[in-house]
Design an enzyme around this catalytic site. Structure first.
Site, PDB file in Angstrom:
ATOM      1  CG  ASN A  45      -1.978  -0.984   1.080  1.00  0.00           C
ATOM      2  OD1 ASN A  45      -2.438  -1.495   0.063  1.00  0.00           O
ATOM      3  ND2 ASN A  45      -2.934  -1.258   2.228  1.00  0.00           N
ATOM      4  NE  ARG A 375      -7.556  -2.139 -10.707  1.00  0.00           N
ATOM      5  CZ  ARG A 375      -6.543  -1.235 -10.988  1.00  0.00           C
ATOM      6  NH1 ARG A 375      -5.758  -1.419 -11.681  1.00  0.00           N
ATOM      7  NH2 ARG A 375      -6.714   0.075 -10.531  1.00  0.00           N
ATOM      8  NE  ARG A 405      -2.477   5.999 -10.882  1.00  0.00           N
ATOM      9  CZ  ARG A 405      -3.280   6.909 -10.255  1.00  0.00           C
ATOM     10  NH1 ARG A 405      -4.053   6.472  -9.629  1.00  0.00           N
ATOM     11  NH2 ARG A 405      -3.260   8.054 -10.935  1.00  0.00           N
ATOM     12  CG  HIS A 435     -14.107   2.518 -11.599  1.00  0.00           C
ATOM     13  ND1 HIS A 435     -14.597   2.387 -10.564  1.00  0.00           N
ATOM     14  CD2 HIS A 435     -13.074   1.689 -11.442  1.00  0.00           C
ATOM     15  CE1 HIS A 435     -14.065   2.053  -9.283  1.00  0.00           C
ATOM     16  NE2 HIS A 435     -12.807   1.318 -10.119  1.00  0.00           N
ATOM     17  CE1 TYR A 468      -8.388  -6.978  -2.998  1.00  0.00           C
ATOM     18  CE2 TYR A 468      -9.420  -5.587  -4.519  1.00  0.00           C
ATOM     19  CZ  TYR A 468      -8.343  -5.990  -3.991  1.00  0.00           C
ATOM     20  OH  TYR A 468      -7.102  -5.673  -4.379  1.00  0.00           O
ATOM     21  NE  ARG A 564     -11.147  -0.636   0.970  1.00  0.00           N
ATOM     22  CZ  ARG A 564     -10.104  -0.203   0.392  1.00  0.00           C
ATOM     23  NH1 ARG A 564      -8.865  -0.022   0.759  1.00  0.00           N
ATOM     24  NH2 ARG A 564     -10.300   0.083  -0.912  1.00  0.00           N
ATOM     25  CG  HIS A 592     -13.463  -3.390  -3.623  1.00  0.00           C
ATOM     26  ND1 HIS A 592     -14.140  -3.291  -4.753  1.00  0.00           N
ATOM     27  CD2 HIS A 592     -12.461  -2.495  -4.042  1.00  0.00           C
ATOM     28  CE1 HIS A 592     -13.382  -2.876  -6.009  1.00  0.00           C
ATOM     29  NE2 HIS A 592     -12.522  -2.065  -5.398  1.00  0.00           N
TER      30      HIS A 592
END
Length: 688
Positions: A45, A375, A405, A435, A468, A564, A592
């Site tokens: 992270n 992703r 990213r 997204h 997640y 979170r 998530h």
């Protein structure tokens, strides 16, 4: 009250989140190996923080100094450095504590000076057979361009080659992408001991094998270091360049981007530190961190368990949604047509989504499939299904987000592979990331086209679906599927007007609808009607939305937040946020999913969304939030939210001081929300 006191800087709030991860490494109620893995998560992270948030701050400082503006960003930089330094010191202490605890469990992570003769011989053989072919020293000469040579976030050994009064320098890349970072050594008596060594220390031990015969030297000394680069890139628009070409070019640019962080072993000689700083063009704005002997702790995410089963979390087998296994359904489409299905990962298996897309790829009734990928897994079965569908004559459209990213390179690969298979691949417009998590399957049934849609909060990724928490709504409800169809049309024609009656779609209507719904709660509170707002988010930093929540609190609307990560809002400010309660949960799964709940005068509205409350998600990305129209599914989500807010084990307060205080249990029963949710969903599936 000054305006700056109404908001927590998002960078400091992000660091506070990562400190919650570090709390999990310190939590003695967690199994030992899981605690070690949390150190890896913290480190990974922090690397991303420096690539993205710190790099952005550095750019802001440079621009503000050029414009002669105020020094707020520089002051923030100092606060960041101080906070990271304090957390890193805690990290080092925890690491040493965990090494001792592992030794008590007969697991020994030893260094090159602790090897037995037998282990020394074994290591030299291991080096020659597996490691030597991946080692090529980079000699540091006056004309060596280290910014060009060094890889982002790789650990290197900086080596002193000493001959009399002369010192030469070289760098060795630690090839943890090719050879395991943790190597099991032959056991010594007593046999129950399980010795391991880090790849770094194998190289330290084998320095002679690397340099002998090429250099004359009296001594070799090695010190670890790591560099982190700015992860941003510029899309230089050229009339003839496709987005894929621009992204490929920009990724090459990232490989040689400016460093923003330099971490080195704290006993590295000053002369060597200065050589590296100069060669890496480290500026006064960059983070320069003296650290321990080891870097790239992100590899510890995969720390192996060579001990007893109780050193890791007890497995929670993923649950099948029993509705799909009903005997009356011939396939997944029959089940979804009968009623909406809600999956909640990682408690439910992701296999249901994979299987539905597999069925769609060869079902003669399926006419077309549209899906967007952001992703996906490295060996994605979803990609395989889309290719098979194209081979089977289906009309397949895949929207590939090239600007995701750190996944850009993988997505360029998938785009090329899909195109070669005959899939119609389209990309988002530059600057407008997609997204949302959607697919739409069109099927011919009894002479009519029936559509099946997926709207989710997380990526179509088999790997992260095991780690997640995320929702998938599968529906054949035409009110929703027709609007998902419009979203895909909007993606293909982003400048054509489009309207939605049910879906909340960024950047089309999300901000307006969210403002309207918050304002409705304010009006209801003022009229004495039931009011309330409950949000579950990854990040809450958009000032317009934060201000709306402050206004709601000031009007007597109860606001419950479960955030979170970053949270700019400050709860419990007198007269401003007295009615806002904010907590965060960090546990074995990464929280998530995004859920918006509005009391709506007693007729609750519940939305599942791909969007956090960040300016980029509301105004500059294509995001989709769907209302839950089925009362049964709506109640299921409300029950799960209630369990989360009843957590007495892993919940922390979000407060002005960024203290990460645990929510006190008091006389309430012990509730660890993630385990309680597993039991709740398991009981639902058994009662279907």
């Amino acid at each position: 009250m000054g305006q700056e006191k109404l908001y927590i800087e998002k960078e400091l709030s992000w660091l506070s989140f990562n400190e919650r991860v570090l709390q999990e490494a310190a939590d003695k109620s967690n199994p030992l190996i899981e605690r070690m893995r949390f150190l890896g998560i913290y480190s990974n992270n922090l690397d991303e923080f420096y690539k993205v948030r710190f790099a952005e701050l550095k750019r802001r400082i440079i621009i503000s100094e050029e414009q002669g503006s105020n020094s707020h960003s520089r002051h923030l930089l100092g606060k960041i450095q101080s906070r990271v330094l304090k957390a890193d010191q805690e990290f080092d202490g925890l690491y040493n504590e965990l090494l001792l605890e592992m030794a008590r469990n007969q697991i020994f992570l030893i260094n090159e000076r602790q090897l037995s003769v037998n282990q020394q011989n074994w290591l030299r053989h291991y080096f020659k057979q597996y490691l030597r072919q991946h080692i090529t020293p980079i000699l540091i000469n006056p004309d060596t361009d280290l910014v060009q040579f060094l890889k982002d976030d790789y650990t290197y050994l900086a080596v002193e080659i000493i001959r009399g009064d002369t010192i030469r320098y070289a760098l060795l890349e630690i090839p943890s992408d090719k050879v395991p970072r943790f190597v099991n050594l032959p056991p010594e008596a007593p046999r129950r001991r399980k010795p391991m060594i880090l790849l770094d220390n194998i190289l330290r031990y084998c320095l002679d094998d690397i340099f002998k015969g090429f250099f004359d030297y009296d001594a070799l000394n090695a010190y670890s270091m790591k560099m982190t680069r700015d992860a941003e890139y510029d899309l230089v628009h050229e009339m003839e360049a496709s987005l894929m070409e621009l992204m490929s070019s920009s990724l090459k640019q990232r490989l040689t981007a400016e460093p923003v962080r330099f971490v080195y072993q704290r006993d590295m000689p000053n002369a060597l530190v200065e050589v590296l700083r100069e060669k890496l063009t480290i500026s006064r704005y960059d983070s320069i961190v003296p650290g321990g002997r080891y870097h790239n702790f992100k590899d510890f995410i995969n720390f192996p368990n060579v001990g007893k089963a109780n050193l890791v979390n007890k497995p929670l087998p993923r649950l099948r949604h029993i509705w799909f296994d009903k005997a009356q359904f011939r396939n997944g489409f029959d089940a979804i047509r009968e009623r909406d299905v809600l999956l909640y990962y990682p408690y439910h298996t992701f296999e249901h989504v994979l299987e539905l897309l597999r069925q769609a790829s060869f079902d003669p009734s399926v006419l077309a499939i549209k899906i967007n990928i952001y992703r996906v897994a490295k060996d994605s079965r979803i990609i395989d299904s889309m290719i098979h569908a194209a081979h089977n004559g289906k009309k397949v459209t895949v929207v590939v987000e090239l600007q995701a990213r750190f996944d850009e390179e993988a997505n360029i690969h998938w785009a090329k592979r899909l195109t070669e298979a005959g899939v119609h691949v389209i990309f988002s417009a530059p600057g407008l990331k997609i997204h949302a998590k959607l697919f739409l399957i069109s099927r011919k049934e009894n002479g009519e086209v029936v559509r099946y849609a997926h709207i989710g909060t997380g990526n179509f990724n088999e790997k992260t679906a095991r780690l997640y928490t995320d929702y998938s709504l599968l529906t054949a409800d035409a009110r929703i599927t027709n609007e998902v169809r419009r979203v895909f049309n909007f993606i293909e024609n982003p400048y054509r007007p489009v309207t939605f009656d049910y879906l909340m779609v960024s950047p089309q209507n999300s901000r307006r609808l969210l403002y309207e719904m918050v304002d409705r709660e304010i009006a209801n509170a003022q009229q004495g009607l039931p009011s309330g707002i409950t949000l579950k988010l990854n990040n809450l930093v958009d000032k317009g939305l934060v201000d709306r929540l402050y206004a709601a609190s000031s009007s007597g609307v109860p606001v419950n937040l479960l955030v979170r990560g970053m949270c700019s809002l400050i709860p419990n400010l007198e007269g401003i946020s007295d009615n806002i309660r904010a907590i965060s949960i960090v546990d074995r799964y990464l929280e998530h999913d995004r859920v918006y709940i509005f009391e709506n005068g007693g007729d609750k509205k519940v939305y599942l969304s791909s969007a956090d409350w960040m300016t980029r998600n509301i105004d500059y990305r294509i995001e989709v939030a769907t209302p839950l129209l089925d009362p049964r599914l709506k109640q299921r989500v409300l029950d799960i939210i209630d369990i989360l807010f009843s957590d007495t084990v892993k919940a922390r307060y979000i407060d002005k001081e960024l203290s990460n205080r645990y929510v006190p249990r008091g006389n309430r029963r012990k509730v660890r929300a993630q385990l309680a949710i597993y039991d709740y969903i398991k009981s639902l599936e058994q009662s279907e």
